[in-house]
Design an enzyme around this catalytic site. Structure first.
Site, PDB file in Angstrom:
ATOM      1  N   ASP A 110       0.725  -1.195  -0.049  1.00 26.77           N
ATOM      2  CA  ASP A 110       0.054  -0.191  -0.056  1.00 26.77           C
ATOM      3  C   ASP A 110       0.835   1.331   0.143  1.00 26.77           C
ATOM      4  O   ASP A 110       0.363   2.365   0.029  1.00 26.77           O
ATOM      5  CB  ASP A 110      -0.879  -0.080   1.266  1.00 26.77           C
ATOM      6  CG  ASP A 110      -0.280  -0.210   2.538  1.00 26.77           C
ATOM      7  OD1 ASP A 110      -0.904  -1.002   3.468  1.00 26.77           O
ATOM      8  OD2 ASP A 110       0.821   0.306   2.670  1.00 26.77           O
ATOM      9  N   HIS A 125       6.718  -7.812  -0.723  1.00 26.46           N
ATOM     10  CA  HIS A 125       5.700  -8.200  -1.596  1.00 26.46           C
ATOM     11  C   HIS A 125       5.339  -7.431  -2.901  1.00 26.46           C
ATOM     12  O   HIS A 125       4.278  -7.277  -3.297  1.00 26.46           O
ATOM     13  CB  HIS A 125       4.283  -8.661  -0.809  1.00 26.46           C
ATOM     14  CG  HIS A 125       4.579  -9.944   0.066  1.00 26.46           C
ATOM     15  ND1 HIS A 125       3.756 -10.348   1.023  1.00 26.46           N
ATOM     16  CD2 HIS A 125       5.611 -10.899   0.229  1.00 26.46           C
ATOM     17  CE1 HIS A 125       4.166 -11.381   1.614  1.00 26.46           C
ATOM     18  NE2 HIS A 125       5.082 -11.745   0.999  1.00 26.46           N
ATOM     19  N   CYS A 133       9.106  -5.735 -14.701  1.00 27.38           N
ATOM     20  CA  CYS A 133       9.164  -6.667 -15.894  1.00 27.38           C
ATOM     21  C   CYS A 133       9.416  -7.930 -15.375  1.00 27.38           C
ATOM     22  O   CYS A 133      10.280  -8.216 -14.095  1.00 27.38           O
ATOM     23  CB  CYS A 133      10.681  -6.343 -16.586  1.00 27.38           C
ATOM     24  SG  CYS A 133      10.911  -7.724 -17.854  1.00 27.38           S
ATOM     25  N   SER A 202       0.241 -12.083  10.900  1.00 24.17           N
ATOM     26  CA  SER A 202      -0.011 -13.314  11.488  1.00 24.17           C
ATOM     27  C   SER A 202       1.308 -14.180  11.381  1.00 24.17           C
ATOM     28  O   SER A 202       1.380 -15.267  11.784  1.00 24.17           O
ATOM     29  CB  SER A 202      -1.112 -14.002  10.592  1.00 24.17           C
ATOM     30  OG  SER A 202      -0.594 -13.913   9.166  1.00 24.17           O
ATOM     31  N   ASN A 232       1.275  -7.015  18.014  1.00 23.39           N
ATOM     32  CA  ASN A 232       0.050  -7.625  17.147  1.00 23.39           C
ATOM     33  C   ASN A 232      -1.056  -7.797  18.101  1.00 23.39           C
ATOM     34  O   ASN A 232      -1.028  -7.980  19.448  1.00 23.39           O
ATOM     35  CB  ASN A 232       0.546  -8.794  16.674  1.00 23.39           C
ATOM     36  CG  ASN A 232      -0.122  -9.390  15.535  1.00 23.39           C
ATOM     37  OD1 ASN A 232      -0.283  -8.479  14.429  1.00 23.39           O
ATOM     38  ND2 ASN A 232      -0.804 -10.626  15.462  1.00 23.39           N
TER      39      ASN A 232
HETATM   40  N1  APR Z   1      -2.931  -3.741  15.250  1.00 25.10           N
HETATM   41  C1  APR Z   1      -1.950  -4.989  15.672  1.00 25.10           C
HETATM   42  N2  APR Z   1      -2.509  -6.194  15.101  1.00 25.10           N
HETATM   43  C2  APR Z   1      -3.582  -6.217  13.966  1.00 25.10           C
HETATM   44  C3  APR Z   1      -4.264  -4.922  13.752  1.00 25.10           C
HETATM   45  C4  APR Z   1      -3.825  -3.681  14.346  1.00 25.10           C
HETATM   46  N3  APR Z   1      -4.555  -2.570  14.230  1.00 25.10           N
HETATM   47  N4  APR Z   1      -5.135  -5.220  12.614  1.00 25.10           N
HETATM   48  C5  APR Z   1      -4.957  -6.563  12.434  1.00 25.10           C
HETATM   49  N5  APR Z   1      -3.920  -7.107  13.176  1.00 25.10           N
HETATM   50  C6  APR Z   1      -3.325  -8.256  13.207  1.00 25.10           C
HETATM   51  C7  APR Z   1      -4.237  -9.582  12.948  1.00 25.10           C
HETATM   52  O1  APR Z   1      -4.855 -10.037  14.245  1.00 25.10           O
HETATM   53  C8  APR Z   1      -3.777 -10.737  12.359  1.00 25.10           C
HETATM   54  O2  APR Z   1      -2.765 -11.265  13.312  1.00 25.10           O
HETATM   55  O3  APR Z   1      -2.440  -8.371  11.985  1.00 25.10           O
HETATM   56  C9  APR Z   1      -2.232  -9.583  11.560  1.00 25.10           C
HETATM   57  C10 APR Z   1      -2.608  -9.587  10.080  1.00 25.10           C
HETATM   58  O4  APR Z   1      -2.208 -10.782   9.439  1.00 25.10           O
HETATM   59  P1  APR Z   1      -2.437 -11.139   7.866  1.00 25.10           P
HETATM   60  O5  APR Z   1      -4.205 -10.728   7.582  1.00 25.10           O
HETATM   61  O6  APR Z   1      -2.282 -12.681   7.928  1.00 25.10           O
HETATM   62  O7  APR Z   1      -1.469 -10.103   7.140  1.00 25.10           O
HETATM   63  P2  APR Z   1      -0.097 -10.496   6.914  1.00 25.10           P
HETATM   64  O8  APR Z   1       0.498 -11.273   7.882  1.00 25.10           O
HETATM   65  O9  APR Z   1       0.547  -9.412   6.330  1.00 25.10           O
HETATM   66  O10 APR Z   1      -0.250 -11.395   5.476  1.00 25.10           O
HETATM   67  C11 APR Z   1       0.815 -11.832   4.805  1.00 25.10           C
HETATM   68  O11 APR Z   1      -0.518 -12.673   3.096  1.00 25.10           O
HETATM   69  O12 APR Z   1      -2.387 -12.524   1.831  1.00 25.10           O
HETATM   70  C12 APR Z   1      -1.159 -12.379   1.749  1.00 25.10           C
HETATM   71  O13 APR Z   1       0.316 -11.074   0.397  1.00 25.10           O
HETATM   72  C13 APR Z   1      -0.765 -11.208   1.303  1.00 25.10           C
HETATM   73  O14 APR Z   1       1.490  -9.604   2.475  1.00 25.10           O
HETATM   74  C14 APR Z   1       0.226 -10.798   2.545  1.00 25.10           C
HETATM   75  C15 APR Z   1       0.560 -11.933   3.447  1.00 25.10           C
END
Ligand code: APR
Length: 268
Positions: A110, A125, A133, A202, A232
């Protein structure tokens, strides 16, 4: 929580080479949905996740169709140009500005870290506002091509001016390799770090989730210190497997500014 914030502030204040690893959780307070949190995109729509697993295959099979869909279809994360950095992004940018944070390695596409003022950002990512390319990995800005005209005239996909290869979004899709310049720089930064903040992820997507594990192992083998601190909303496999030293369970947009405030207190 206050104790852990104090310990984290102390660790950062003393650090020589601190870095931050971030994920979608950092941007939810900016209105960008995450994926696997309680109201994440994949949690709400498992089919969308299955479709995302086929994106790279679709690009390879039919790059023209891939581009038509990118230019005319709905955006999974919504209008990323219309959202703004939140206090979590700003806090990390401030930690860089005061010389504590050496890198932000983000899974987020983003561009919000850069918009918050962070300069040393690795888009692990990819970045939704850039093109790449698929052959030689040359990077481009969307304005380098007249994509609306190419759509209208049916002359998609754009091709690389260096090698003639096909241009895709810079986003790294599932089953697509991390560009080697990105993976090398990220691993070097992780292994050189003595404090690693892991924010809003996560930690289940690889190879990103391996960075703290590899850094921890290699630094231990060389008797070098590394403190891994998670921030987190919920515990992750890094917490459960003891890869992180501790978890500060809370919202990144609240915890990170408190961390900066605590560091400022310490530096007076
Ligand atoms: N503050 C702290 N933690 C948060 C908040 C917040 N405001 N909002 C959400 N979370 C936590 C969620 O509970 C979750 O554990 O952040 C974590 C986000 O995890 P994912 O949704 O799995 O995102 P991410 O780990 O970035 O995913 C990795 O997966 O889908 C693909 O390419 C995509 O880059 C992404 C990758």
């Amino acid at each position: 929580m206050a104790d852990r914030i104090r310990s984290a502030a102390e660790a950062l204040f003393r650090s020589q080479s601190a870095i931050a690893l971030t994920g979608a959780g950092l941007s939810t307070e900016s209105g960008v949905p995450d994926f696997r949190g309680p109201s994440g995109i994949w949690t709400r729509d498992p089919e969308a996740e299955q479709k995302a697993y086929r994106s790279y295959e679709r690009f390879k099979k039919n790059p023209k169709e891939y581009w038509v869909e990118r230019l005319t279809g709905p955006s999974l994360l919504g209008d990323l140009a219309g959202v703004s950095p939140n206090p979590g992004h700003l806090a990390l940018a401030e930690l860089e500005a005061v010389g504590i944070l050496k890198w932000v390695i983000t899974q987020n596409i983003d561009n919000l870290h850069q918009r918050a003022g962070s300069r040393r950002v690795i888009d692990y990512h990819g970045n939704a506002f850039k093109l790449r390319c698929a052959s030689c990995m040359a990077r481009y800005e969307p304005k380098d091509f007249d994509l609306p005209e190419m759509l209208q005239k049916g002359t998609l996909p754009p091709t690389c001016r260096t090698c003639g290869g096909i241009i895709k979004s810079d986003i790294v899709h599932f089953n697509e390799s991390i560009p080697s310049d990105v993976s090398t720089l990220s691993l070097e930064a992780a292994v050189a770090s003595d404090v690693m903040l892991i924010c809003g992820t996560s930690a289940v997507v690889y190879p990103f989730a391996n960075l703290p594990r590899i850094a921890k192992r290699l630094r231990r083998e060389s008797s070098l210190p590394l403190t891994v601190i998670e921030i987190n909303a919920e515990p992750t496999p890094l917490t459960e497997q003891g890869i992180s030293d501790y978890l500060i369970q809370g919202k990144t947009g609240e915890v990170l500014p408190r961390l900066v405030a605590e560091i400022k207190k310490g530096s007076r």
